[in-house]
Write a protein that holds these residues in place. Structure first.
Motif, PDB file in Angstrom:
ATOM      1  N   LEU A   6       0.736  -1.294  -0.139  1.00  0.00           N
ATOM      2  CA  LEU A   6      -0.149  -0.071  -0.020  1.00  0.00           C
ATOM      3  C   LEU A   6       0.894   1.238  -0.090  1.00  0.00           C
ATOM      4  O   LEU A   6       1.737   1.342   0.870  1.00  0.00           O
ATOM      5  CB  LEU A   6      -0.904   0.049   1.158  1.00  0.00           C
ATOM      6  CG  LEU A   6      -1.905   1.041   1.574  1.00  0.00           C
ATOM      7  CD1 LEU A   6      -2.693   1.320   0.379  1.00  0.00           C
ATOM      8  CD2 LEU A   6      -2.545   1.356   2.671  1.00  0.00           C
ATOM      9  N   CYS A   7       0.792   2.179  -0.945  1.00  0.00           N
ATOM     10  CA  CYS A   7       1.601   3.402  -1.060  1.00  0.00           C
ATOM     11  C   CYS A   7       0.332   4.518  -0.683  1.00  0.00           C
ATOM     12  O   CYS A   7      -0.644   4.720  -1.207  1.00  0.00           O
ATOM     13  CB  CYS A   7       1.943   3.925  -2.501  1.00  0.00           C
ATOM     14  SG  CYS A   7       3.084   2.554  -3.168  1.00  0.00           S
ATOM     15  N   VAL A   8       0.972   5.330   0.357  1.00  0.00           N
ATOM     16  CA  VAL A   8      -0.003   6.381   0.972  1.00  0.00           C
ATOM     17  C   VAL A   8       0.728   7.777   0.788  1.00  0.00           C
ATOM     18  O   VAL A   8       1.707   8.008   1.308  1.00  0.00           O
ATOM     19  CB  VAL A   8      -0.244   6.075   2.521  1.00  0.00           C
ATOM     20  CG1 VAL A   8      -1.442   7.162   2.993  1.00  0.00           C
ATOM     21  CG2 VAL A   8      -0.904   4.687   2.679  1.00  0.00           C
ATOM     22  N   ASP A   9       0.178   8.441  -0.032  1.00  0.00           N
ATOM     23  CA  ASP A   9       0.742   9.675  -0.525  1.00  0.00           C
ATOM     24  C   ASP A   9      -0.413  10.505  -1.273  1.00  0.00           C
ATOM     25  O   ASP A   9      -1.215  10.281  -2.060  1.00  0.00           O
ATOM     26  CB  ASP A   9       1.858   9.566  -1.441  1.00  0.00           C
ATOM     27  CG  ASP A   9       2.830  10.671  -1.474  1.00  0.00           C
ATOM     28  OD1 ASP A   9       2.330  11.674  -1.797  1.00  0.00           O
ATOM     29  OD2 ASP A   9       4.125  10.615  -1.080  1.00  0.00           O
ATOM     30  N   ASP A  10      -0.258  11.785  -0.905  1.00  0.00           N
ATOM     31  CA  ASP A  10      -1.532  12.595  -1.393  1.00  0.00           C
ATOM     32  C   ASP A  10      -0.845  13.426  -3.086  1.00  0.00           C
ATOM     33  O   ASP A  10      -1.743  13.892  -3.708  1.00  0.00           O
ATOM     34  CB  ASP A  10      -1.677  14.017  -0.572  1.00  0.00           C
ATOM     35  CG  ASP A  10      -0.373  14.887  -0.444  1.00  0.00           C
ATOM     36  OD1 ASP A  10       0.663  14.306  -0.225  1.00  0.00           O
ATOM     37  OD2 ASP A  10      -0.404  16.234  -0.624  1.00  0.00           O
ATOM     38  N   LYS A  30       1.010  -6.756  -6.330  1.00  0.00           N
ATOM     39  CA  LYS A  30      -0.177  -6.071  -6.587  1.00  0.00           C
ATOM     40  C   LYS A  30       0.054  -4.552  -5.641  1.00  0.00           C
ATOM     41  O   LYS A  30       0.893  -4.600  -4.549  1.00  0.00           O
ATOM     42  CB  LYS A  30      -1.490  -6.559  -5.964  1.00  0.00           C
ATOM     43  CG  LYS A  30      -2.172  -7.475  -6.824  1.00  0.00           C
ATOM     44  CD  LYS A  30      -3.601  -7.712  -6.211  1.00  0.00           C
ATOM     45  CE  LYS A  30      -4.618  -6.785  -6.156  1.00  0.00           C
ATOM     46  NZ  LYS A  30      -5.723  -6.988  -5.362  1.00  0.00           N
ATOM     47  N   ILE A  31      -0.255  -3.189  -6.062  1.00  0.00           N
ATOM     48  CA  ILE A  31      -0.013  -2.281  -5.550  1.00  0.00           C
ATOM     49  C   ILE A  31      -1.248  -1.327  -5.341  1.00  0.00           C
ATOM     50  O   ILE A  31      -2.008  -1.076  -6.255  1.00  0.00           O
ATOM     51  CB  ILE A  31       1.086  -1.302  -6.195  1.00  0.00           C
ATOM     52  CG1 ILE A  31       2.163  -1.994  -6.577  1.00  0.00           C
ATOM     53  CG2 ILE A  31       1.235   0.067  -5.536  1.00  0.00           C
ATOM     54  CD1 ILE A  31       3.035  -1.659  -7.632  1.00  0.00           C
ATOM     55  N   ALA A  32      -1.736  -1.149  -3.747  1.00  0.00           N
ATOM     56  CA  ALA A  32      -2.976  -0.590  -3.600  1.00  0.00           C
ATOM     57  C   ALA A  32      -2.548   1.055  -3.223  1.00  0.00           C
ATOM     58  O   ALA A  32      -1.212   1.105  -3.039  1.00  0.00           O
ATOM     59  CB  ALA A  32      -3.665  -0.945  -2.405  1.00  0.00           C
TER      60      ALA A  32
END
Length: 132
Positions: A6-10, A30-32
């Motif tokens: 999971l990549c969390v960035d605005d 997979k990349i969420a």
């Protein structure tokens, strides 16, 4: 190779770069993505409620985001509610503040603090760290 990240960035460009570098390096199947900490928590809540979806093995987390920043996400994620989640977190930030680096060590799930942008060399380094 990891199954799910999971990549969390605005920043949509950072998310696109993250996906591209991770895919090209065959680092994950997979990349969420999530645009902020609140969206990331909602993602985990939906997984925990369904119980059949896979939980990300790794999160790349930005610190400076609107709605809910990386620190707020970590505070929420570091509670009993998410205790069953065994996801490791890499803080991936453009900050150069040594206090941020030190503060990240207070969260047991944070295994590293790296500077943006994500690179192939970074993934090679992480691969050896995650296996060890």
């Amino acid at each position: 190779m990891l199954d799910l990240i999971l990549c969390v960035d605005d920043d949509p460009i950072t998310l696109m770069l993250c996906k591209k570098v991770i895919s090209k390096a065959s680092f994950s199947n997979k990349i969420a993505t999530a645009k902020n900490g609140e969206e990331a928590l909602q993602y985990f809540d939906s997984i925990l409620n369904k119980k059949e979806e896979k939980i990300p093995e790794l999160i790349f987390l930005d610190l400076n985001m609107p709605v809910m920043d990386g620190w707020e996400f970590l505070d929420n994620f570091n509670t009993e509610k998410y205790a069953s989640v065994n996801t490791k977190i890499i803080v991936l930030s453009s900050t150069i503040d040594p206090e941020d680096h030190q503060k990240s060590k207070n969260y047991p799930m944070v295994i590293d603090f790296l500077s943006k942008p994500i690179t192939n060399e970074m993934l090679n380094y992480l691969e050896s760290k995650l296996q060890g």
